[in-house]
Design a protein around this motif. Structure first.
Motif, PDB file in Angstrom:
ATOM      1  N   PHE A  55     -31.003   6.804   1.627  1.00 48.73           N
ATOM      2  CA  PHE A  55     -31.148   7.634   2.822  1.00 48.73           C
ATOM      3  C   PHE A  55     -31.028   9.124   2.527  1.00 48.73           C
ATOM      4  N   GLY A  56     -30.630   9.485   1.287  1.00 48.41           N
ATOM      5  CA  GLY A  56     -30.375  10.882   0.982  1.00 48.41           C
ATOM      6  C   GLY A  56     -29.132  11.402   1.670  1.00 48.41           C
ATOM      7  N   ARG A  57     -28.128  10.532   1.782  1.00 48.19           N
ATOM      8  CA  ARG A  57     -26.877  10.885   2.460  1.00 48.19           C
ATOM      9  C   ARG A  57     -25.698  10.853   1.474  1.00 48.19           C
ATOM     10  N   PRO A  58     -24.603  11.517   1.815  1.00 41.86           N
ATOM     11  CA  PRO A  58     -23.385  11.371   1.016  1.00 41.86           C
ATOM     12  C   PRO A  58     -22.733  10.016   1.284  1.00 41.86           C
ATOM     13  N   ALA A  59     -21.935   9.557   0.344  1.00 41.30           N
ATOM     14  CA  ALA A  59     -21.207   8.291   0.469  1.00 41.30           C
ATOM     15  C   ALA A  59     -19.715   8.567   0.437  1.00 41.30           C
ATOM     16  N   LEU A  60     -19.012   8.094   1.461  1.00 39.13           N
ATOM     17  CA  LEU A  60     -17.571   8.299   1.574  1.00 39.13           C
ATOM     18  C   LEU A  60     -16.858   6.968   1.757  1.00 39.13           C
ATOM     19  N   ALA A  61     -15.595   6.936   1.340  1.00 47.60           N
ATOM     20  CA  ALA A  61     -14.709   5.826   1.679  1.00 47.60           C
ATOM     21  C   ALA A  61     -13.845   6.257   2.857  1.00 47.60           C
ATOM     22  N   LEU A  62     -13.615   5.331   3.785  1.00 44.83           N
ATOM     23  CA  LEU A  62     -12.647   5.540   4.864  1.00 44.83           C
ATOM     24  C   LEU A  62     -11.532   4.544   4.636  1.00 44.83           C
ATOM     25  N   THR A  63     -10.322   5.056   4.438  1.00 44.53           N
ATOM     26  CA  THR A  63      -9.196   4.181   4.139  1.00 44.53           C
ATOM     27  C   THR A  63      -7.948   4.654   4.880  1.00 44.53           C
ATOM     28  N   PHE A  64      -6.841   3.935   4.704  1.00 48.98           N
ATOM     29  CA  PHE A  64      -5.676   4.128   5.567  1.00 48.98           C
ATOM     30  C   PHE A  64      -4.397   4.171   4.736  1.00 48.98           C
ATOM     31  N   GLU A  65      -3.496   5.074   5.105  1.00 52.26           N
ATOM     32  CA  GLU A  65      -2.167   5.149   4.501  1.00 52.26           C
ATOM     33  C   GLU A  65      -1.138   5.456   5.580  1.00 52.26           C
ATOM     34  N   PRO A  66       0.001   4.754   5.614  1.00 55.78           N
ATOM     35  CA  PRO A  66       0.328   3.647   4.708  1.00 55.78           C
ATOM     36  C   PRO A  66      -0.565   2.445   4.964  1.00 55.78           C
ATOM     37  N   HIS A  67      -0.490   1.475   4.064  1.00 56.28           N
ATOM     38  CA  HIS A  67      -1.240   0.242   4.265  1.00 56.28           C
ATOM     39  C   HIS A  67      -0.814  -0.356   5.604  1.00 56.28           C
ATOM     40  N   PRO A  68      -1.765  -0.800   6.428  1.00 62.41           N
ATOM     41  CA  PRO A  68      -1.398  -1.349   7.744  1.00 62.41           C
ATOM     42  C   PRO A  68      -0.313  -2.424   7.688  1.00 62.41           C
ATOM     43  N   ARG A  69      -0.317  -3.241   6.630  1.00 64.21           N
ATOM     44  CA  ARG A  69       0.715  -4.274   6.548  1.00 64.21           C
ATOM     45  C   ARG A  69       2.110  -3.647   6.439  1.00 64.21           C
ATOM     46  N   ALA A  70       2.220  -2.544   5.700  1.00 57.78           N
ATOM     47  CA  ALA A  70       3.501  -1.859   5.571  1.00 57.78           C
ATOM     48  C   ALA A  70       3.924  -1.252   6.909  1.00 57.78           C
ATOM     49  N   PHE A  71       2.945  -0.828   7.727  1.00 60.42           N
ATOM     50  CA  PHE A  71       3.273  -0.278   9.046  1.00 60.42           C
ATOM     51  C   PHE A  71       3.787  -1.371   9.973  1.00 60.42           C
ATOM     52  N   PHE A  72       3.104  -2.485  10.006  1.00 60.13           N
ATOM     53  CA  PHE A  72       3.478  -3.545  10.942  1.00 60.13           C
ATOM     54  C   PHE A  72       4.711  -4.329  10.487  1.00 60.13           C
ATOM     55  N   ARG A  73       4.951  -4.363   9.166  1.00 59.15           N
ATOM     56  CA  ARG A  73       6.107  -5.111   8.655  1.00 59.15           C
ATOM     57  C   ARG A  73       6.925  -4.220   7.725  1.00 59.15           C
ATOM     58  N   PRO A  74       7.559  -3.184   8.289  1.00 52.50           N
ATOM     59  CA  PRO A  74       8.254  -2.203   7.446  1.00 52.50           C
ATOM     60  C   PRO A  74       9.436  -2.783   6.680  1.00 52.50           C
ATOM     61  N   ASP A  75       9.981  -3.904   7.137  1.00 48.08           N
ATOM     62  CA  ASP A  75      11.134  -4.497   6.464  1.00 48.08           C
ATOM     63  C   ASP A  75      10.737  -5.402   5.298  1.00 48.08           C
ATOM     64  N   GLU A  76       9.425  -5.592   5.103  1.00 47.28           N
ATOM     65  CA  GLU A  76       8.950  -6.421   3.999  1.00 47.28           C
ATOM     66  C   GLU A  76       8.309  -5.519   2.957  1.00 47.28           C
ATOM     67  N   PRO A  77       9.010  -5.255   1.833  1.00 42.52           N
ATOM     68  CA  PRO A  77       8.430  -4.382   0.797  1.00 42.52           C
ATOM     69  C   PRO A  77       7.083  -4.925   0.342  1.00 42.52           C
ATOM     70  N   MET A  78       6.108  -4.041   0.232  1.00 41.33           N
ATOM     71  CA  MET A  78       4.758  -4.456  -0.121  1.00 41.33           C
ATOM     72  C   MET A  78       4.422  -4.049  -1.545  1.00 41.33           C
ATOM     73  N   PHE A  79       4.006  -5.021  -2.336  1.00 42.39           N
ATOM     74  CA  PHE A  79       3.565  -4.800  -3.707  1.00 42.39           C
ATOM     75  C   PHE A  79       2.191  -4.153  -3.655  1.00 42.39           C
ATOM     76  N   ARG A  80       2.155  -2.841  -3.845  1.00 44.47           N
ATOM     77  CA  ARG A  80       0.891  -2.116  -3.861  1.00 44.47           C
ATOM     78  C   ARG A  80       0.306  -2.157  -5.268  1.00 44.47           C
ATOM     79  N   LEU A  81      -0.933  -2.616  -5.378  1.00 39.67           N
ATOM     80  CA  LEU A  81      -1.626  -2.596  -6.660  1.00 39.67           C
ATOM     81  C   LEU A  81      -1.940  -1.181  -7.084  1.00 39.67           C
ATOM     82  N   THR A  82      -2.286  -0.340  -6.114  1.00 35.49           N
ATOM     83  CA  THR A  82      -2.579   1.067  -6.377  1.00 35.49           C
ATOM     84  C   THR A  82      -1.914   1.906  -5.293  1.00 35.49           C
TER      85      THR A  82
END
Length: 316
Positions: A55-82
């Motif tokens: 299309f001749g357009r730029p390519a972007l990623a849309l992502t979220f921080e913190p990971h939604p799982r960490a937001f909804f379950r703050p008492d459960e430490p989340m093993f982040r790969l990155t």
């Protein structure tokens, strides 16, 4: 526009963007959490890049921080790969033009799927196309399914492409599958799903200098307590000033000495230098053995000699 592989200075990062610069207007957006930026994620990102080229357009990623799982379950430490900095580094290596990072808070979590489309995708980003994985859900109560996103795109005038799962020997590649592999020490399988060896970045700290006394001076690091890597001995590589060095690492509680908090201790072959305070990436290539308790220092040193030889063999 010709889309070349992104160099670090080409990769634009926008936190909670309310708009985009003209050079990145009307982007093709790959949307997801992208923890690990594994091969499945890269299938989504690669599709977005290919569409952007056409299309001749730029390519972007849309992502979220913190990971939604960490937001909804703050008492459960989340093993982040990155963790966030490493995730952005990995995204920059894919050839994307940039990433938009939205803060996942109560306000964002409360947006229904239709409002997310109208306010975020259209209002803030002005998307020309959206690409997502087969299992991506968004909006309050995860009401935005892939089929909803496709239908919303049809109503609002932007195409949506949903990317099918990527299989590895019949099993779906996913962040949770990679975490499970690492928890069992299966670092080669994790690397196959990731597309490269799993790595951590951490600061080299002062230890008890015991390794130096044993003839194996180590770079010591404390990792995020949420990391669930199997305790044991690994063949690793360490990047120092842009050069990859081979080594052998122990991750665990040092049962021969103190059974303390888990620590990563890395002996770097054929290297001497002051690394204290440096943040270094360590990549895990092979699991050599579980963590053991030894009856004597001599027995431990003999095993460390064996471990070093096995690590050198595993690393070629």
């Amino acid at each position: 526009m010709t889309h070349a592989a992104a160099r670090p200075h080409d990769f634009a990062i926008f936190h909670d963007a309310t708009g985009l610069p003209a050079a990145l207007a009307r982007p093709v957006v790959a949307i997801g959490n992208f923890d690990g930026v594994h091969r499945g994620h890269r299938a989504v990102i690669g599709t977005a890049i290919d569409q952007a080229r056409s299309f001749g357009r730029p390519a972007l990623a849309l992502t979220f921080e913190p990971h939604p799982r960490a937001f909804f379950r703050p008492d459960e430490p989340m093993f982040r790969l990155t963790p966030p900095p490493l995730k952005l580094k990995r995204l920059a290596q894919t050839g994307l033009d940039g990433a938009v990072v939205l803060t996942f808070d109560a306000a964002l979590a409360g947006l229904d799927a239709e409002t997310f489309v109208s306010e975020i995708l259209l209002g803030r980003l002005g998307v020309s196309m959206v690409v997502a994985g087969y299992d991506f859900h968004f909006g309050k109560g995860r009401g935005g399914s892939p089929s909803f996103l496709r239908e919303a795109g049809h109503r609002h005038g932007f195409p949506v492409e949903i990317v099918a799962p990527l299989l590895d020997e019949g099993a779906q590649i996913s962040s949770s599958a990679i975490r499970a592999a690492l928890a069992q020490g299966r670092v080669e399988q994790a690397a196959d799903m990731l597309g490269s060896p799993w790595e951590v970045e951490a600061e080299v700290i002062h230890g008890d200098k015991r390794g130096r006394e044993l003839g194996y001076p180590t770079a010591n690091m404390r990792l995020d307590p949420a990391i669930r890597l199997a305790h044991g001995i690994y063949a690793v590589t360490v990047e120092i000033d842009g050069v990859r060095h081979k080594g052998v690492a122990s991750f665990g509680r040092r049962p021969t000495f103190d059974d303390g908090a888990p620590r990563l201790e890395t002996f770097i072959f054929d290297y001497s230098g002051n690394l204290y305070g440096r943040v270094l990436p360590i990549a895990f290539h092979a699991y050599l053995r579980p963590e053991l308790k030894f009856d004597s220092i001599d027995a431990l040193i003999a095993q460390m000699d064996i471990d070093s030889a096995r690590a050198k063999a595993a690393l070629g």
